[in-house]
Design a protein around this motif. Structure first.
Motif, short mmCIF file in Angstrom:
data_model
loop_
_atom_site.label_atom_id
_atom_site.label_comp_id
_atom_site.label_asym_id
_atom_site.label_seq_id
_atom_site.Cartn_x
_atom_site.Cartn_y
_atom_site.Cartn_z
N MET A 1 6.34 3.33 -7.98
CA MET A 1 4.96 2.88 -7.87
C MET A 1 4.15 3.45 -9.04
SD MET A 1 2.23 3.54 -4.76
CE MET A 1 3.36 2.88 -3.53
N SER A 2 3.36 2.58 -9.68
CA SER A 2 2.54 3.03 -10.81
C SER A 2 1.34 3.82 -10.31
CB SER A 2 2.05 1.83 -11.62
OG SER A 2 1.10 1.08 -10.87
N LYS A 3 0.70 4.54 -11.23
CA LYS A 3 -0.47 5.33 -10.86
C LYS A 3 -1.62 4.44 -10.40
CE LYS A 3 0.48 9.41 -13.66
NZ LYS A 3 0.00 10.31 -14.76
N ILE A 4 -1.76 3.26 -11.02
CA ILE A 4 -2.84 2.37 -10.60
C ILE A 4 -2.59 1.85 -9.18
CG2 ILE A 4 -1.88 0.21 -11.56
CD1 ILE A 4 -5.58 1.27 -11.63
N GLU A 5 -1.32 1.58 -8.85
CA GLU A 5 -0.99 1.15 -7.49
C GLU A 5 -1.29 2.26 -6.49
OE1 GLU A 5 2.71 -1.87 -7.47
OE2 GLU A 5 3.10 -0.04 -8.60
N ILE A 8 -5.02 2.37 -5.98
CA ILE A 8 -5.49 1.27 -5.13
C ILE A 8 -5.20 1.56 -3.66
CG2 ILE A 8 -5.09 -1.15 -4.49
CD1 ILE A 8 -4.61 -1.68 -7.52
N LEU A 9 -3.98 1.96 -3.36
CA LEU A 9 -3.58 2.16 -1.97
C LEU A 9 -4.32 3.33 -1.32
CD1 LEU A 9 0.27 1.50 -2.08
CD2 LEU A 9 -1.58 -0.07 -1.50
N SER A 10 -4.75 4.27 -2.14
CA SER A 10 -5.47 5.42 -1.59
C SER A 10 -6.97 5.14 -1.43
CB SER A 10 -5.28 6.66 -2.49
OG SER A 10 -5.90 6.46 -3.76
N HIS A 11 -7.42 3.97 -1.89
CA HIS A 11 -8.84 3.63 -1.80
C HIS A 11 -9.11 2.35 -1.03
CE1 HIS A 11 -8.98 6.68 -4.96
NE2 HIS A 11 -10.26 6.80 -4.69
N HIS A 39 1.57 -2.96 2.10
CA HIS A 39 0.23 -2.42 2.38
C HIS A 39 -0.89 -3.24 1.74
CE1 HIS A 39 -2.49 1.44 2.25
NE2 HIS A 39 -3.09 0.41 2.81
N LEU A 40 -0.88 -3.39 0.42
CA LEU A 40 -1.98 -4.06 -0.27
C LEU A 40 -2.11 -5.53 0.14
CD1 LEU A 40 -4.25 -4.30 -2.34
CD2 LEU A 40 -2.51 -4.57 -4.12
N GLN A 41 -1.03 -6.28 0.03
CA GLN A 41 -1.10 -7.70 0.37
C GLN A 41 -1.41 -7.88 1.85
OE1 GLN A 41 1.53 -10.62 -1.51
NE2 GLN A 41 2.05 -11.36 0.53
#
Length: 210
Positions: A1-5, A8-11, A39-41
């Motif tokens: 998982m990238s840092k941007i992902e 996103i998931l933490s916010h 999670h995101l989708q």
């Protein structure tokens, strides 16, 4: 998982525990566990359902039921989701997953070929549909689904960027990528609908029937 992902998931809203368990079990026990929406989708599917407020939702491609439960979570009481899965070996797992959720009672599971099952629904009987089954059937599923959507209703189509392969040279035996490319070209020229591709996860196309 990238840092941007990770960011996103933490916010965004937390992934419900029942969905987290379903996702984890799919990754551990099934060869293609990464086919769950995640999670995101999943949070997006719930949110857009709350925005559209559909009475009836159609899903083609249940897999383990993760995305179906996300739609069901966003449905108001009295609304329903019809979800279709062709692999009967997944039926027990799907029903067990639905039974774990307080929203499972909003879902009607159909096991069989989507093209056969769709013929039993009247035209303009759904407000929202989600296409996420075999990529080589996308064009067929789309054409059979569109008449079932009311005017002004919506269709979501998953995986329309297909791991970025849509902008790469296609291998001669890569039928899935060719099918996605064919579908995207067909949709781009379809004046019966409005459409936009969202670069969410593996590409999610949002379609509105005129």
């Amino acid at each position: 998982m990238s840092k941007i992902e990770e960011y996103i998931l933490s916010h965004i809203d937390a992934e419900p525990e029942v969905l987290k368990k379903i996702d984890r079990d799919a990754h551990m026990k099934l060869l293609q566990g990464n086919m769950t929406s995640g999670h995101l989708q999943g949070r997006f599917l719930k949110m857009i359902t709350q925005m559209i407020r559909p009475k009836r939702v159609l899903e083609i491609g249940t897999f383990v039921g993760y995305s179906a439960l996300c739609f069901a979570e966003g449905l108001v009481e009295g609304s329903e989701l019809h979800t279709i899965e062709i692999d009967d070996e997944l039926e027990d797992r799907i029903r067990d997953n639905f039974a774990q959720s307080e929203h499972g009672n909003k879902i009607i599971l159909h096991i069989g070929d989507a093209l056969d099952i769709l013929s039993g629904f009247p035209d303009e009987s759904f407000d929202l549909a989600f296409l996420d089954a075999d990529k080589e059937d996308y064009c067929l599923h789309y054409e059979d689904t569109l008449p079932k959507i009311r005017k002004g209703g919506f269709i979501l189509v998953d995986n329309t960027l297909w791991y970025g392969k849509v902008i790469e040279e296609v291998k001669s035996n890569d039928w899935a990528t060719r099918a996605i490319l064919d579908f995207n070209r067909k949709l781009a020229d379809d004046d019966r609908v409005e459409k936009v591709i969202l670069p969410l996860r593996d590409g999610l196309t949002l379609i509105r029937k005129k």
